[in-house]
Design a protein around this motif. Structure first.
Motif, PDB file in Angstrom:
ATOM      1  N   ARG A  12     -40.776 -42.078 -78.362  1.00  0.00           N
ATOM      2  CA  ARG A  12     -41.733 -41.058 -77.928  1.00  0.00           C
ATOM      3  C   ARG A  12     -41.616 -40.648 -76.469  1.00  0.00           C
ATOM      4  O   ARG A  12     -41.701 -39.477 -76.124  1.00  0.00           O
ATOM      5  N   GLY A  13     -41.486 -41.623 -75.583  1.00  0.00           N
ATOM      6  CA  GLY A  13     -41.262 -41.287 -74.180  1.00  0.00           C
ATOM      7  C   GLY A  13     -42.494 -40.864 -73.404  1.00  0.00           C
ATOM      8  O   GLY A  13     -42.381 -40.134 -72.414  1.00  0.00           O
ATOM      9  N   SER A  14     -43.677 -41.366 -73.807  1.00  0.00           N
ATOM     10  CA  SER A  14     -44.858 -40.965 -73.018  1.00  0.00           C
ATOM     11  C   SER A  14     -44.856 -41.636 -71.641  1.00  0.00           C
ATOM     12  O   SER A  14     -45.323 -41.040 -70.666  1.00  0.00           O
ATOM     13  N   ASN A  15     -44.328 -42.842 -71.549  1.00  0.00           N
ATOM     14  CA  ASN A  15     -44.215 -43.458 -70.215  1.00  0.00           C
ATOM     15  C   ASN A  15     -43.167 -42.736 -69.371  1.00  0.00           C
ATOM     16  O   ASN A  15     -43.342 -42.566 -68.162  1.00  0.00           O
ATOM     17  N   LEU A  16     -42.086 -42.324 -70.015  1.00  0.00           N
ATOM     18  CA  LEU A  16     -41.108 -41.484 -69.306  1.00  0.00           C
ATOM     19  C   LEU A  16     -41.805 -40.243 -68.756  1.00  0.00           C
ATOM     20  O   LEU A  16     -41.606 -39.862 -67.602  1.00  0.00           O
ATOM     21  N   GLN A  17     -42.650 -39.620 -69.579  1.00  0.00           N
ATOM     22  CA  GLN A  17     -43.358 -38.412 -69.145  1.00  0.00           C
ATOM     23  C   GLN A  17     -44.238 -38.708 -67.922  1.00  0.00           C
ATOM     24  O   GLN A  17     -44.292 -37.899 -66.985  1.00  0.00           O
ATOM     25  N   ALA A  18     -44.892 -39.861 -67.936  1.00  0.00           N
ATOM     26  CA  ALA A  18     -45.734 -40.222 -66.785  1.00  0.00           C
ATOM     27  C   ALA A  18     -44.875 -40.348 -65.521  1.00  0.00           C
ATOM     28  O   ALA A  18     -45.288 -39.940 -64.433  1.00  0.00           O
ATOM     29  N   LEU A  19     -43.677 -40.889 -65.687  1.00  0.00           N
ATOM     30  CA  LEU A  19     -42.773 -41.013 -64.531  1.00  0.00           C
ATOM     31  C   LEU A  19     -42.281 -39.636 -64.091  1.00  0.00           C
ATOM     32  O   LEU A  19     -42.209 -39.341 -62.894  1.00  0.00           O
ATOM     33  N   ILE A  20     -41.964 -38.787 -65.070  1.00  0.00           N
ATOM     34  CA  ILE A  20     -41.516 -37.421 -64.738  1.00  0.00           C
ATOM     35  C   ILE A  20     -42.621 -36.698 -63.965  1.00  0.00           C
ATOM     36  O   ILE A  20     -42.371 -36.055 -62.935  1.00  0.00           O
ATOM     37  N   ASP A  21     -43.846 -36.814 -64.458  1.00  0.00           N
ATOM     38  CA  ASP A  21     -44.965 -36.109 -63.820  1.00  0.00           C
ATOM     39  C   ASP A  21     -45.185 -36.629 -62.396  1.00  0.00           C
ATOM     40  O   ASP A  21     -45.423 -35.846 -61.474  1.00  0.00           O
ATOM     41  N   ALA A  22     -45.090 -37.944 -62.226  1.00  0.00           N
ATOM     42  CA  ALA A  22     -45.292 -38.505 -60.877  1.00  0.00           C
ATOM     43  C   ALA A  22     -44.193 -38.026 -59.934  1.00  0.00           C
ATOM     44  O   ALA A  22     -44.444 -37.660 -58.785  1.00  0.00           O
ATOM     45  N   ALA A  23     -42.962 -38.021 -60.451  1.00  0.00           N
ATOM     46  CA  ALA A  23     -41.822 -37.662 -59.601  1.00  0.00           C
ATOM     47  C   ALA A  23     -41.801 -36.168 -59.263  1.00  0.00           C
ATOM     48  O   ALA A  23     -41.079 -35.746 -58.351  1.00  0.00           O
ATOM     49  N   ALA A  24     -42.615 -35.385 -59.982  1.00  0.00           N
ATOM     50  CA  ALA A  24     -42.675 -33.950 -59.686  1.00  0.00           C
ATOM     51  C   ALA A  24     -43.369 -33.692 -58.347  1.00  0.00           C
ATOM     52  O   ALA A  24     -43.202 -32.636 -57.743  1.00  0.00           O
ATOM     53  N   ARG A  47     -38.275 -34.378 -73.512  1.00  0.00           N
ATOM     54  CA  ARG A  47     -39.104 -34.370 -72.297  1.00  0.00           C
ATOM     55  C   ARG A  47     -38.201 -34.326 -71.065  1.00  0.00           C
ATOM     56  O   ARG A  47     -38.480 -33.604 -70.100  1.00  0.00           O
ATOM     57  N   ALA A  48     -37.120 -35.113 -71.106  1.00  0.00           N
ATOM     58  CA  ALA A  48     -36.200 -35.132 -69.966  1.00  0.00           C
ATOM     59  C   ALA A  48     -35.522 -33.775 -69.815  1.00  0.00           C
ATOM     60  O   ALA A  48     -35.426 -33.233 -68.705  1.00  0.00           O
ATOM     61  N   ALA A  49     -35.078 -33.224 -70.938  1.00  0.00           N
ATOM     62  CA  ALA A  49     -34.382 -31.928 -70.882  1.00  0.00           C
ATOM     63  C   ALA A  49     -35.307 -30.855 -70.313  1.00  0.00           C
ATOM     64  O   ALA A  49     -34.895 -30.043 -69.477  1.00  0.00           O
ATOM     65  N   THR A  50     -36.564 -30.877 -70.740  1.00  0.00           N
ATOM     66  CA  THR A  50     -37.536 -29.891 -70.234  1.00  0.00           C
ATOM     67  C   THR A  50     -37.688 -30.007 -68.719  1.00  0.00           C
ATOM     68  O   THR A  50     -37.909 -29.016 -68.028  1.00  0.00           O
ATOM     69  N   ALA A  51     -37.547 -31.220 -68.220  1.00  0.00           N
ATOM     70  CA  ALA A  51     -37.695 -31.427 -66.774  1.00  0.00           C
ATOM     71  C   ALA A  51     -36.339 -31.344 -66.055  1.00  0.00           C
ATOM     72  O   ALA A  51     -36.243 -31.713 -64.875  1.00  0.00           O
ATOM     73  N   ASP A  52     -35.303 -30.871 -66.775  1.00  0.00           N
ATOM     74  CA  ASP A  52     -33.956 -30.733 -66.185  1.00  0.00           C
ATOM     75  C   ASP A  52     -33.381 -32.051 -65.679  1.00  0.00           C
ATOM     76  O   ASP A  52     -32.677 -32.082 -64.667  1.00  0.00           O
ATOM     77  N   ILE A  53     -33.695 -33.108 -66.374  1.00  0.00           N
ATOM     78  CA  ILE A  53     -33.152 -34.419 -65.999  1.00  0.00           C
ATOM     79  C   ILE A  53     -31.951 -34.708 -66.908  1.00  0.00           C
ATOM     80  O   ILE A  53     -32.045 -34.530 -68.134  1.00  0.00           O
ATOM     81  N   PRO A  54     -30.825 -35.134 -66.337  1.00  0.00           N
ATOM     82  CA  PRO A  54     -29.657 -35.450 -67.165  1.00  0.00           C
ATOM     83  C   PRO A  54     -29.962 -36.550 -68.191  1.00  0.00           C
ATOM     84  O   PRO A  54     -30.697 -37.503 -67.877  1.00  0.00           O
ATOM     85  N   THR A  55     -29.425 -36.391 -69.379  1.00  0.00           N
ATOM     86  CA  THR A  55     -29.646 -37.389 -70.434  1.00  0.00           C
ATOM     87  C   THR A  55     -28.305 -37.839 -71.017  1.00  0.00           C
ATOM     88  O   THR A  55     -27.314 -37.102 -70.954  1.00  0.00           O
ATOM     89  N   LYS A  56     -28.325 -39.027 -71.567  1.00  0.00           N
ATOM     90  CA  LYS A  56     -27.153 -39.549 -72.287  1.00  0.00           C
ATOM     91  C   LYS A  56     -27.672 -40.312 -73.493  1.00  0.00           C
ATOM     92  O   LYS A  56     -28.671 -41.034 -73.378  1.00  0.00           O
TER      93      LYS A  56
END
Ligand code: GRF
Length: 217
Positions: A12-24, A47-56
């Motif tokens: 799901r990545g909701s914690n990832l989202q919290a990190l993305i939001d903080a880092a914004a 979520r990462a792609a929406t925030a333009d973060i590289p993914t693998k």
């Protein structure tokens, strides 16, 4: 210089989202440099792609051994210049050699007050045991599952009428608060580990505790 963070996810990545939001926030001292998923369909990838973060996507099944899988993760993190790895719902145990390479630079979030309720289904087990408090823990990772020096915990009440979902939702709100906070404190170099205990400069324990349940009047 901002700390480069790599986030490992499986779902799901909701914690990832919290990190993305903080880092914004431009004042946040860390940036998410790479998100790695071990599954193609991990929702967090979007979520990462929406925030333009590289993914693998690095799939365990594409490798002959755990070691080769983990070497690929290590190589991707190193190539991205990552200085801190956050496990955020990453559903594979990492072997000792990976954990040792990232010692004190690898953190995890778990939905219980560790060392209670390690492993899966923490919410169901909190309800089964009748605990009146549960919560979440951010900790440095050591080789055995859900263990390692504790950085921060948040406690929440458990209501006997809770379902695993309602308890999970209450705890998740706090996960989303403490994970970015811990990353910030680490990026600010305020967190050190001595004799397997964490000290964080400029923080203190709250002055008092609370009851759960509390008398209605
Ligand atoms: C969270 O409850 C976290 O504590 C646990 O796995 C869950 C991941 O959720 N390790 P999400 O993928 O971050 O939404």
């Amino acid at each position: 210089m901002t700390l480069k963070v790599g986030v490992l996810i499986s779902g799901r990545g909701s914690n990832l989202q919290a990190l993305i939001d903080a880092a914004a926030d431009p004042d946040f001292p860390a940036e998410i440099a790479l998100v790695i998923a071990n599954k193609d369909d991990a929702q967090g990838l979007k979520r990462a792609a929406t925030a333009d973060i590289p993914t693998k996507v690095i799939r365990h099944g594409d490798f002959d051994s755990d070691g080769a899988f983990e070497d690929a993760i290590h190589a991707a993190l190193t190539e991205a210049g990552v200085g801190l790895v956050c496990l955020a719902g990453f559903m594979r145990l990492l072997n000792d050699s990976f954990v040792k390479k990232w010692k004190d630079r690898l953190i995890n979030i778990h939905p219980s007050l560790l060392p209670a309720l390690k492993g899966l289904h923490a919410h169901e087990r909190a309800l089964e045991t009748g605990m009146r408090l549960s919560g979440c823990t951010v900790h440095f990772v050591r080789p055995s599952m859900d263990s390692g020096p504790i950085i921060m915990q948040a406690a929440v009440p458990v209501d006997p009428d809770d379902t695993a979902d309602s308890l999970a939702a209450r705890i998740l709100e706090w996960e989303h608060r403490i994970y970015p906070l811990c990353v910030r404190l680490i990026a600010e170099k305020r967190v050190r580990v001595t004799n397997e205990k964490v000290h964080i400069s400029g923080t203190r324990a709250p002055a008092t505790g609370f009851l759960s349940p509390e008398p209605a009047e």
